[in-house]
Design an enzyme around this catalytic site. Structure first.
Site, PDB file in Angstrom:
ATOM      1  N   THR A 104       0.865  -1.177   0.000  1.00 43.08           N
ATOM      2  CA  THR A 104       0.000   0.000   0.000  1.00 43.08           C
ATOM      3  C   THR A 104       0.900   1.226   0.000  1.00 43.08           C
ATOM      4  O   THR A 104       1.589   1.502   0.987  1.00 43.08           O
ATOM      5  CB  THR A 104      -0.919   0.018   1.229  1.00 43.08           C
ATOM      6  OG1 THR A 104      -1.793  -1.110   1.182  1.00 43.08           O
ATOM      7  CG2 THR A 104      -1.760   1.293   1.257  1.00 43.08           C
ATOM      8  N   LYS A 133      -7.551   1.573  -2.842  1.00 42.73           N
ATOM      9  CA  LYS A 133      -7.204   1.155  -1.480  1.00 42.73           C
ATOM     10  C   LYS A 133      -7.275   2.319  -0.500  1.00 42.73           C
ATOM     11  O   LYS A 133      -7.871   2.200   0.583  1.00 42.73           O
ATOM     12  CB  LYS A 133      -5.791   0.553  -1.483  1.00 42.73           C
ATOM     13  CG  LYS A 133      -5.222   0.248  -0.095  1.00 42.73           C
ATOM     14  CD  LYS A 133      -6.005  -0.839   0.628  1.00 42.73           C
ATOM     15  CE  LYS A 133      -5.500  -1.032   2.060  1.00 42.73           C
ATOM     16  NZ  LYS A 133      -4.204  -1.725   2.101  1.00 42.73           N
TER      17      LYS A 133
END
Length: 336
Positions: free
Chosen positions: A132, A207
């Protein structure tokens, strides 16, 4: 076992939700298409809380997983789970058909790809970054990979440590549409669902937007349960009402921050073994950075970041993010 992976045009199953109960049989049946390349040698770089379980599931799917991490203990755990130790990133990717990375932040991803992966992996290797990171870094690495002749995807995950270990993560993928069937197949041993979010960087965008929403909704859920308690309303009664009325959301019904209410959650384990507050704060910071660069107004996201920063600053970065309810209750001592 050498399994077939669909190329562009063979993706009739793309986008469907997939259960992975019988992993070997389901995986073999799902991807046994003609006219496709084989996928057995996987380089897995980054074996932390998430990457360790993910690599183990690739090994369970009978792939040859060559694993590397700067932590020797993490590599030892991966070997115990069926992976093969690599002494370096370069050794791991040397003959890989798929390279999967799970790294802490954008600078790590940029460095590992620019200095090690792109120069030493076979040009035929499929490159998938599950970290991420910021959208800009994902797009920079994708551009570098394309210029070097590689297929690349940013594919961050949702689901936490338990899902990583169970092989039930949700993947949000940013890639060329033609590459998605092969990427979906490569992620299958680790995935409950894999969704093509769009072009490079779209996986990271999805995300951080998703986790900003989660952070905000969890704070609202925690505030509501704390208020209900002050008003004398039993937590189980409020859970039943909220989960069946307009207050219903994932943070209530699937991840309740109150113990002994609803499905098992980290709240039932003293807020251990879930999605760490430090990781939620990282994602909220990424969201705020992206919002500033895009000129987007995200006041609730900013407030969520501030509250989680305060909670982490009190020493609870390792606790599940739902433990923030104890700060709102004024009961931080209960977390010690």
């Amino acid at each position: 076992m050498r399994l077939q992976v669909p190329q562009a045009g063979d993706g009739a199953l793309s986008g469907k939700r997939r259960q992975y109960n019988d992993k070997s049989r389901a995986h073999e049946a799902r991807f046994a298409f003609a006219g496709s390349f084989t996928m057995t040698r996987i380089a897995f770089i980054g074996l932390g809380n998430m990457g360790g379980g993910m690599a183990a599931n690739q090994a369970k799917a009978q792939h040859h997983v060559r694993a590397f991490d700067l932590s020797s203990a993490a590599v030892e755990r991966a070997v115990a789970a069926g992976c093969h130790a690599a002494a370096s990133v370069i050794e791991a990717v040397a003959d890989a058909e798929v390279v999967i990375t799970m790294l802490p932040a954008g600078p790590h991803v940029r460095s590992v790809y620019a200095e090690q992966v792109l120069a030493h992996a076979p040009k035929s290797a499929l490159l998938i970054d599950c970290s991420t990171i910021d959208v800009e870094s994902a797009r920079v690495v994708a551009k570098q990979a394309a210029e070097a002749g590689f297929r690349f995807a940013d594919a961050p995950v949702s689901g936490g440590i338990m899902a990583a270990e169970a092989g039930t993560l949700a993947f949000m993928v940013g890639c060329d549409a033609a590459d998605f069937p092969a990427i979906e197949a490569a992620l299958a041993p680790m995935s409950r669902v894999t969704i093509h979010a769009g072009d490079h960087g779209a996986g990271q965008a999805a995300k951080i937007c998703n986790n900003m929403l989660l952070g905000v909704s969890m704070l609202g859920t925690c505030e509501a349960f704390a208020l209900a308690e002050k008003l004398g309303l039993a937590a189980d009664r409020f859970f039943e009402i909220a989960s069946k009325s307009s207050g219903q959301c994932w943070s209530v019904t699937s991840y309740c921050p109150v113990p002994d209410v609803g499905p098992q959650t980290p709240a039932d384990r003293h807020y251990e073994g879930g999605f760490a507050t430090a990781m939620m704060l990282k994602d909220l910071k990424l969201a705020q950075d992206a919002a500033a660069k895009a000129g987007a107004s995200t006041p609730m996201g900013a407030q969520a970041e501030a509250l989680y920063a305060l909670f982490e600053g009190n020493g609870f970065g390792g606790k599940d993010f739902s433990a923030v309810i104890q700060m709102l209750r004024g009961r931080l001592a209960d977390l010690n």
